[in-house]
Design a protein around this motif. Structure first.
Motif, PDB file in Angstrom:
ATOM      1  N   LEU A 162      -8.182   7.096  -7.054  1.00 51.59           N
ATOM      2  CA  LEU A 162      -7.140   7.377  -7.745  1.00 51.59           C
ATOM      3  C   LEU A 162      -7.672   8.770  -8.485  1.00 51.59           C
ATOM      4  O   LEU A 162      -8.647   9.029  -8.824  1.00 51.59           O
ATOM      5  CB  LEU A 162      -6.891   6.400  -8.935  1.00 51.59           C
ATOM      6  CG  LEU A 162      -6.092   6.737 -10.116  1.00 51.59           C
ATOM      7  CD1 LEU A 162      -4.589   6.896  -9.594  1.00 51.59           C
ATOM      8  CD2 LEU A 162      -5.968   5.756 -11.375  1.00 51.59           C
ATOM      9  N   TYR A 215       2.291   5.310  -7.641  1.00 51.42           N
ATOM     10  CA  TYR A 215       1.215   5.476  -8.351  1.00 51.42           C
ATOM     11  C   TYR A 215      -0.241   6.349  -7.830  1.00 51.42           C
ATOM     12  O   TYR A 215      -1.011   6.544  -8.867  1.00 51.42           O
ATOM     13  CB  TYR A 215       0.528   4.044  -8.664  1.00 51.42           C
ATOM     14  CG  TYR A 215       1.572   3.158  -9.255  1.00 51.42           C
ATOM     15  CD1 TYR A 215       1.492   3.045 -10.803  1.00 51.42           C
ATOM     16  CD2 TYR A 215       2.116   2.392  -8.624  1.00 51.42           C
ATOM     17  CE1 TYR A 215       2.440   2.216 -11.364  1.00 51.42           C
ATOM     18  CE2 TYR A 215       3.079   1.616  -9.361  1.00 51.42           C
ATOM     19  CZ  TYR A 215       3.206   1.225 -10.653  1.00 51.42           C
ATOM     20  OH  TYR A 215       4.009   0.545 -11.281  1.00 51.42           O
ATOM     21  N   CYS A 238      -6.349   0.515 -13.288  1.00 54.04           N
ATOM     22  CA  CYS A 238      -7.613   0.868 -12.645  1.00 54.04           C
ATOM     23  C   CYS A 238      -8.695   1.120 -13.892  1.00 54.04           C
ATOM     24  O   CYS A 238      -8.520   1.771 -14.953  1.00 54.04           O
ATOM     25  CB  CYS A 238      -7.098   2.089 -12.117  1.00 54.04           C
ATOM     26  SG  CYS A 238      -6.043   1.795 -10.360  1.00 54.04           S
ATOM     27  N   TRP A 246       0.884  -1.210   0.059  1.00 57.24           N
ATOM     28  CA  TRP A 246      -0.075   0.011  -0.047  1.00 57.24           C
ATOM     29  C   TRP A 246       0.860   1.294   0.173  1.00 57.24           C
ATOM     30  O   TRP A 246       0.457   2.223  -0.568  1.00 57.24           O
ATOM     31  CB  TRP A 246      -0.962  -0.064   1.120  1.00 57.24           C
ATOM     32  CG  TRP A 246      -2.153  -1.210   0.967  1.00 57.24           C
ATOM     33  CD1 TRP A 246      -2.295  -1.976   1.846  1.00 57.24           C
ATOM     34  CD2 TRP A 246      -3.118  -1.148  -0.071  1.00 57.24           C
ATOM     35  NE1 TRP A 246      -3.192  -2.830   1.529  1.00 57.24           N
ATOM     36  CE2 TRP A 246      -3.641  -2.349   0.142  1.00 57.24           C
ATOM     37  CE3 TRP A 246      -3.168  -0.416  -1.062  1.00 57.24           C
ATOM     38  CZ2 TRP A 246      -4.837  -2.884  -0.695  1.00 57.24           C
ATOM     39  CZ3 TRP A 246      -4.364  -1.077  -2.051  1.00 57.24           C
ATOM     40  CH2 TRP A 246      -5.067  -2.126  -1.922  1.00 57.24           C
ATOM     41  N   ILE A 275      -2.220   5.625  -5.683  1.00 55.40           N
ATOM     42  CA  ILE A 275      -3.204   4.838  -5.467  1.00 55.40           C
ATOM     43  C   ILE A 275      -3.476   4.631  -4.066  1.00 55.40           C
ATOM     44  O   ILE A 275      -2.726   4.034  -3.293  1.00 55.40           O
ATOM     45  CB  ILE A 275      -3.334   3.546  -6.291  1.00 55.40           C
ATOM     46  CG1 ILE A 275      -3.217   3.712  -7.818  1.00 55.40           C
ATOM     47  CG2 ILE A 275      -4.658   2.693  -5.795  1.00 55.40           C
ATOM     48  CD1 ILE A 275      -3.147   2.630  -8.508  1.00 55.40           C
ATOM     49  N   VAL A 319      -2.101   1.947 -15.226  1.00 53.12           N
ATOM     50  CA  VAL A 319      -1.910   3.351 -14.572  1.00 53.12           C
ATOM     51  C   VAL A 319      -0.304   3.436 -14.634  1.00 53.12           C
ATOM     52  O   VAL A 319       0.449   2.419 -14.089  1.00 53.12           O
ATOM     53  CB  VAL A 319      -2.206   3.282 -13.189  1.00 53.12           C
ATOM     54  CG1 VAL A 319      -1.887   4.517 -12.131  1.00 53.12           C
ATOM     55  CG2 VAL A 319      -3.688   3.002 -13.100  1.00 53.12           C
ATOM     56  N   CYS A 376      -9.369  -1.311  -8.998  1.00 52.22           N
ATOM     57  CA  CYS A 376      -8.023  -1.677  -9.479  1.00 52.22           C
ATOM     58  C   CYS A 376      -7.501  -2.971  -9.109  1.00 52.22           C
ATOM     59  O   CYS A 376      -8.119  -3.634  -8.748  1.00 52.22           O
ATOM     60  CB  CYS A 376      -6.862  -0.697  -8.688  1.00 52.22           C
ATOM     61  SG  CYS A 376      -7.310   1.230  -8.920  1.00 52.22           S
ATOM     62  N   LEU A 391       2.173   1.460  -3.432  1.00 54.11           N
ATOM     63  CA  LEU A 391       0.956   1.950  -4.339  1.00 54.11           C
ATOM     64  C   LEU A 391       0.810   3.409  -4.265  1.00 54.11           C
ATOM     65  O   LEU A 391       0.656   4.340  -5.340  1.00 54.11           O
ATOM     66  CB  LEU A 391      -0.085   1.304  -4.292  1.00 54.11           C
ATOM     67  CG  LEU A 391      -0.373  -0.187  -4.997  1.00 54.11           C
ATOM     68  CD1 LEU A 391      -1.523  -0.773  -4.476  1.00 54.11           C
ATOM     69  CD2 LEU A 391      -0.203  -0.144  -6.287  1.00 54.11           C
ATOM     70  N   SER A 392       0.701   4.045  -2.988  1.00 53.50           N
ATOM     71  CA  SER A 392       0.493   5.292  -2.821  1.00 53.50           C
ATOM     72  C   SER A 392       1.610   6.337  -3.310  1.00 53.50           C
ATOM     73  O   SER A 392       1.329   7.245  -4.042  1.00 53.50           O
ATOM     74  CB  SER A 392       0.292   5.544  -1.194  1.00 53.50           C
ATOM     75  OG  SER A 392       0.105   6.862  -1.035  1.00 53.50           O
ATOM     76  N   ALA A 434     -10.408   1.385  -4.720  1.00 51.00           N
ATOM     77  CA  ALA A 434      -9.442   2.609  -4.702  1.00 51.00           C
ATOM     78  C   ALA A 434      -9.658   3.787  -4.738  1.00 51.00           C
ATOM     79  O   ALA A 434     -10.584   3.961  -5.648  1.00 51.00           O
ATOM     80  CB  ALA A 434      -8.058   2.032  -5.136  1.00 51.00           C
TER      81      ALA A 434
END
Length: 139
Positions: free
Chosen positions: A108, A87, A125, A80, A89, A130, A115, A83-84, A106
């Motif tokens: 975005l 990306y 997503c 996580w 997310i 992405v 996603c 991803l944050s 999620a």
């Protein structure tokens, strides 16, 4: 880049072998000490070595159990975070248990999206790929 999960089997094998060797050493030291004369230095040293080896073996078992119980939660936190950071997310609502290839809700760019992530670098997503966020010049 999204990290892939690491197998715990090699670590478990190494720790189990080490714990087995320590338990065997404790057994041999204890059985040798039991045969020595009561009150002798050899008996004291033998039982001391047996006790220390047993305590280290139990510590190894506790360490392995701790790693196995915390592995999934740690992996989820790393995924996580990645991803944050890379990306943009974040999970919608509570953080989900990450399962590669399983869709999740999620946020975005401020909008809700469904996603799917396949490590190490496939992030989709709402059916579209992405791309990673571009880094700034100061980084």
């Amino acid at each position: 880049m999204i990290p892939q999960s690491v197998s715990l089997v090699p670590l478990a094998v190494i720790v189990i072998l080490a714990v087995g060797a320590l338990a065997y050493a404790a057994f041999k030291a204890g059985s040798g000490a039991a045969r020595s004369e009561p009150g002798s230095r050899a008996r004291l040293v033998g039982f001391s070595i047996a006790g220390v080896a047993l305590v280290i073996a139990l510590g190894g078992i506790a360490m392995l159990v701790n790693i196995m119980l915390g592995h999934e939660a740690t992996y989820d936190a790393v995924v996580w975070s990645s991803l944050s950071e890379h990306y943009g997310i974040v999970p919608a609502g509570e953080a989900y248990v990450f399962t590669p290839g399983a869709p999740f809700e999620a946020v975005l760019d401020g909008e809700n999206a469904t996603c799917t992530v396949l490590p190490p670098d496939s992030v989709h997503c709402d059916g579209e790929a992405v791309l990673p966020l571009t880094s700034t010049a100061g980084r």
